[in-house]
Write a protein that holds these residues in place. Structure first.
Motif, PDB file in Angstrom:
ATOM      1  N   GLY A 175      -6.589  -0.074  -2.754  1.00  0.00           N
ATOM      2  CA  GLY A 175      -6.083  -0.237  -1.396  1.00  0.00           C
ATOM      3  C   GLY A 175      -5.058   0.771  -0.940  1.00  0.00           C
ATOM      4  O   GLY A 175      -4.467   0.617   0.131  1.00  0.00           O
ATOM      5  N   HIS A 176      -4.838   1.834  -1.704  1.00  0.00           N
ATOM      6  CA  HIS A 176      -3.847   2.843  -1.345  1.00  0.00           C
ATOM      7  C   HIS A 176      -4.462   3.921  -0.455  1.00  0.00           C
ATOM      8  O   HIS A 176      -5.677   4.127  -0.424  1.00  0.00           O
ATOM      9  N   ARG A 177      -3.596   4.629   0.256  1.00  0.00           N
ATOM     10  CA  ARG A 177      -4.012   5.783   1.048  1.00  0.00           C
ATOM     11  C   ARG A 177      -4.025   7.020   0.146  1.00  0.00           C
ATOM     12  O   ARG A 177      -3.095   7.230  -0.618  1.00  0.00           O
ATOM     13  N   VAL A 178      -5.074   7.801   0.277  1.00  0.00           N
ATOM     14  CA  VAL A 178      -5.213   8.998  -0.550  1.00  0.00           C
ATOM     15  C   VAL A 178      -5.630  10.168   0.331  1.00  0.00           C
ATOM     16  O   VAL A 178      -6.492  10.030   1.209  1.00  0.00           O
ATOM     17  N   ALA A 179      -5.018  11.314   0.114  1.00  0.00           N
ATOM     18  CA  ALA A 179      -5.402  12.547   0.800  1.00  0.00           C
ATOM     19  C   ALA A 179      -5.232  13.712  -0.164  1.00  0.00           C
ATOM     20  O   ALA A 179      -4.661  13.566  -1.252  1.00  0.00           O
ATOM     21  N   TRP A 180      -5.753  14.860   0.258  1.00  0.00           N
ATOM     22  CA  TRP A 180      -5.733  16.059  -0.571  1.00  0.00           C
ATOM     23  C   TRP A 180      -5.158  17.219   0.229  1.00  0.00           C
ATOM     24  O   TRP A 180      -5.260  17.259   1.459  1.00  0.00           O
ATOM     25  N   ALA A 181      -4.581  18.180  -0.460  1.00  0.00           N
ATOM     26  CA  ALA A 181      -4.196  19.463   0.123  1.00  0.00           C
ATOM     27  C   ALA A 181      -4.784  20.545  -0.766  1.00  0.00           C
ATOM     28  O   ALA A 181      -4.535  20.559  -1.981  1.00  0.00           O
ATOM     29  N   SER A 182      -5.570  21.429  -0.157  1.00  0.00           N
ATOM     30  CA  SER A 182      -6.271  22.420  -0.975  1.00  0.00           C
ATOM     31  C   SER A 182      -6.602  23.649  -0.145  1.00  0.00           C
ATOM     32  O   SER A 182      -6.775  23.581   1.074  1.00  0.00           O
ATOM     33  N   GLU A 197       1.241   4.317  -9.358  1.00  0.00           N
ATOM     34  CA  GLU A 197       1.729   3.160  -8.588  1.00  0.00           C
ATOM     35  C   GLU A 197       3.175   2.837  -8.957  1.00  0.00           C
ATOM     36  O   GLU A 197       4.008   2.549  -8.084  1.00  0.00           O
ATOM     37  N   GLU A 198       3.469   2.883 -10.240  1.00  0.00           N
ATOM     38  CA  GLU A 198       4.827   2.580 -10.687  1.00  0.00           C
ATOM     39  C   GLU A 198       5.825   3.612 -10.171  1.00  0.00           C
ATOM     40  O   GLU A 198       6.954   3.261  -9.800  1.00  0.00           O
ATOM     41  N   PRO A 240       3.199  10.859   2.349  1.00  0.00           N
ATOM     42  CA  PRO A 240       2.909  10.237   1.052  1.00  0.00           C
ATOM     43  C   PRO A 240       4.166   9.657   0.403  1.00  0.00           C
ATOM     44  O   PRO A 240       5.276  10.139   0.626  1.00  0.00           O
ATOM     45  N   ASP A 241       3.961   8.626  -0.392  1.00  0.00           N
ATOM     46  CA  ASP A 241       5.045   8.110  -1.228  1.00  0.00           C
ATOM     47  C   ASP A 241       5.186   8.939  -2.494  1.00  0.00           C
ATOM     48  O   ASP A 241       6.273   9.018  -3.072  1.00  0.00           O
ATOM     49  N   VAL A 242       4.073   9.556  -2.920  1.00  0.00           N
ATOM     50  CA  VAL A 242       4.064  10.394  -4.118  1.00  0.00           C
ATOM     51  C   VAL A 242       3.150  11.586  -3.865  1.00  0.00           C
ATOM     52  O   VAL A 242       2.054  11.441  -3.314  1.00  0.00           O
ATOM     53  N   VAL A 243       3.601  12.760  -4.256  1.00  0.00           N
ATOM     54  CA  VAL A 243       2.753  13.950  -4.299  1.00  0.00           C
ATOM     55  C   VAL A 243       2.284  14.124  -5.744  1.00  0.00           C
ATOM     56  O   VAL A 243       3.085  14.067  -6.678  1.00  0.00           O
ATOM     57  N   MET A 261       0.835  -1.186   0.000  1.00  0.00           N
ATOM     58  CA  MET A 261       0.000   0.000   0.000  1.00  0.00           C
ATOM     59  C   MET A 261       0.877   1.245   0.000  1.00  0.00           C
ATOM     60  O   MET A 261       1.813   1.342   0.764  1.00  0.00           O
ATOM     61  N   SER A 262       0.541   2.188  -0.876  1.00  0.00           N
ATOM     62  CA  SER A 262       1.276   3.448  -0.966  1.00  0.00           C
ATOM     63  C   SER A 262       0.359   4.603  -0.601  1.00  0.00           C
ATOM     64  O   SER A 262      -0.865   4.460  -0.568  1.00  0.00           O
ATOM     65  N   GLY A 263       0.960   5.763  -0.349  1.00  0.00           N
ATOM     66  CA  GLY A 263       0.198   6.962  -0.029  1.00  0.00           C
ATOM     67  C   GLY A 263       0.366   8.007  -1.107  1.00  0.00           C
ATOM     68  O   GLY A 263       1.485   8.251  -1.594  1.00  0.00           O
ATOM     69  N   PHE A 264      -0.735   8.653  -1.485  1.00  0.00           N
ATOM     70  CA  PHE A 264      -0.725   9.662  -2.543  1.00  0.00           C
ATOM     71  C   PHE A 264      -1.418  10.923  -2.024  1.00  0.00           C
ATOM     72  O   PHE A 264      -2.555  10.874  -1.562  1.00  0.00           O
ATOM     73  N   LEU A 265      -0.713  12.052  -2.122  1.00  0.00           N
ATOM     74  CA  LEU A 265      -1.259  13.337  -1.706  1.00  0.00           C
ATOM     75  C   LEU A 265      -1.519  14.181  -2.947  1.00  0.00           C
ATOM     76  O   LEU A 265      -0.582  14.533  -3.677  1.00  0.00           O
TER      77      LEU A 265
END
Length: 412
Positions: A29-36, A400-401, A105-108, A1-5
C-alpha cells in the motif's frame, strides 16, 4: 502509507534487484516512484505503469558503446568514475531534486553507484537508504588499503562532488547510507567479515547498518520466444552469458565456450546468449547441441540449468546460486573480479581468465563444476542462505522501519 523514491543508474543490473522491492512496497500500500536517466528502461523492467521522474545522464554501455572495450584494471576504474559515475551524479542531481520536491518521499532509496541520490537526499534532509546491487563495495575498502593514492583520488572526487551537488557540511559517504544499507547478498557468499570496513572513510562502521537481504527475485518481462522443447533432459544443460553490458568484448570468449562445449555434445547441451551476434550465427540455424539466442528468459531457464559460465556479474552470479547452480566465472572489469573471488572463496565455482582461456581449459572447468560434488555442496549452502535471508520482503520491511523512524533490525 509511506512514499519511496528509487534512484537508479541506467544499468539493467542495478535496476533489476530493486524491482521486486518496489513491487513488494506497492503491494503493501505504499507510494513508489523512480528517478532515472533512462525512464524507458525502468518501465521495461518495472512495468509500464511505473512512475518515473526523468533525469539527465550519460550512458556507459549498450548500443552506444561509449566505454572503450579494451579498458581493464585501473584504467577501467578511472574511466568508470571520471567519465560515468561522477558525470552521472552531476547530471541527475537536478532531476532528483525536482522528484523529491514533487513526489515527497519519506525515504529515498539510492543505488550505490547513483551518488546523487544520497547527496541530494542528505541536502534536503530526507532519510535515505543505499541499494547495494553489487557486494564488491563491501570489500573494496580493503583493496584500497594497499593503494593509498587511489583511495585519496576517490575521496577527492567524492568531496568535490559533494561540494557541487550536496551539503558541503555533510559527512556521509554517498555509497553507504548512515541509516540503512540493503545488501542483495549474504555473508555465505561475500565472506563473514565483509562490510566491516565499508564506509570507514566517512568515519562510520557500515557493519552496523548493513542488512543482508539476499537476492531480490521478481518476475521479468518475457524475452523472445524460447524453444523449451529443445532442452534434452538426458543431457546436462550449460548456460553461457556475459550479461547485458559486455557484448562488445565477447567474441573470442564465446567462441572458445562454443568449441569447448560442442566437443561434449554427447553429454552436454549449451545455451549461449549472444545479444550482438558476435558469433555470426544465422537466426534460423537449427542446432541440436548449441542454441544461440540474442536473449533468454534467464530466471525460468535457470530452473533447468546444471552449470553457468559467465562474467561474474553480481546479478547473474546470485541468480545462479539462488538456484543452487555452480559457476565458471571469467571476470572482465569493474566489480567482476571481486565477485569472482567471492565465488571461488565460497567453493561455488572456478575462475578462468577471460582474455586468455582456451577451449580445453574451459572444458575442464565445466567438467569439474558439473561432476565434482564439492561445488554442488557449496552452491546448495549458499542457496539455503539466500532463500532464508528474505529477499524483497525483508528489504521492504527494513525500508518501512526507516520510513517510520524505527531502528532497522536483522531479518529473521
Amino acid at each position: 502509507m509511506s512514499g519511496f523514491l528509487f534512484v537508479v543508474p541506467p544499468l539493467v543490473g542495478h535496476i533489476n534487484p530493486t524491482v521486486g522491492v518496489a513491487a513488494e512496497l506497492t503491494a503493501r500500500g505504499h507510494r513508489v516512484a523512480w528517478a532515472s536517466a533512462d525512464p524507458g528502461l525502468v518501465r521495461r523492467l518495472a512495468g509500464h505503469e511505473a512512475v518515473v521522474f526523468p533525469c539527465a545522464g550519460p550512458v556507459l554501455t549498450g548500443e552506444d558503446g561509449v566505454r572503450p572495450a579494451e579498458l581493464r584494471g585501473p584504467e577501467a576504474l578511472k574511466f568508470l568514475w571520471e567519465r560515468f559515475l561522477v558525470p552521472l551524479a552531476e547530471a541527475m542531481a537536478p532531476g532528483i531534486r525536482a522528484a523529491i520536491q514533487e513526489f515527497g518521499p519519506d525515504v529515498v532509496v539510492a543505488d550505490q553507484q547513483a551518488f546523487a541520490g544520497g547527496l541530494v537526499a542528505e541536502r534536503l534532509r530526507v532519510p535515505w537508504a543505499t541499494s547495494s546491487t553489487t557486494s564488491a563495495e563491501f570489500t573494496f575498502a580493503d583493496a584500497l588499503a594497499g593503494m593509498p593514492k587511489v583511495a585519496d583520488w576517490l575521496d577527492t572526487l567524492l568531496h568535490d562532488l559533494r561540494g557541487r551537488i550536496g551539503d558541503p557540511s555533510g559527512t556521509a559517504d554517498p555509497r553507504f547510507s548512515p541509516h540503512l544499507v540493503l545488501a542483495f547478498s549474504t555473508p555465505e557468499l561475500v565472506g563473514a567479515g565483509a562490510g566491516a570496513g565499508a564506509g570507514s572513510g566517512a568515519g562510520a562502521e557500515a557493519g552496523d547498518r548493513i542488512r543482508w537481504v539476499g537476492p531480490s527475485m521478481a518476475p521479468r518481462p518475457d524475452a523472445a520466444d524460447f524453444p523449451w522443447d529443445w532442452l534434452d533432459p538426458a543431457r546436462a544443460t550449460v548456460l553461457v552469458t556475459l550479461g547485458t553490458a559486455n557484448t562488445d568484448v565477447g567474441a573470442r570468449f564465446l567462441t572458445e565456450c562454443r568449441d569447448a562445449l560442442r566437443t561434449r555434445a554427447d553429454r552436454v547441451q549449451t545455451v549461449i546468449v549472444d545479444p550482438a551476434n558476435v558469433l555470426g550465427v544465422p537466426p534460423d540455424l537449427d542446432d541440436k547441441d548449441v542454441l544461440i539466442r540474442p536473449s533468454v528468459p534467464q530466471l525460468p531457464l535457470l530452473e533447468r540449468v546444471d552449470a553457468v559460465v559467465c562474467h561474474a556479474g553480481h546479478n547473474t552470479v546470485c541468480e545462479a546460486l539462488w538456484h543452487g547452480i555452480p559457476l565458471v566465472v571469467a571476470p572482465i572489469r569493474d566489480d567482476q573480479p571481486v565477485v569472482a573471488g567471492q565465488v571461488v572463496d565460497a567453493g561455488a565455482g572456478i575462475r578462468v581468465r577471460f582474455g586468455r582461456v582456451t577451449a580445453p581449459k574451459l572444458g575442464a572447468a565445466i567438467d569439474a563444476v558439473l561432476h565434482e560434488p564439492g561445488y554442488r555442496a557449496a552452491t546448495e549452502r549458499i542457496r539455503t542462505a539466500f532463500r532464508a535471508a528474505g529477499g524483497a520482503r525483508a528489504a521492504a520491511t527494513h525500508l518501512e522501519e526507516l520510513a517510520v523512524g524505527a531502528p532497522s533490525k536483522e531479518a529473521p
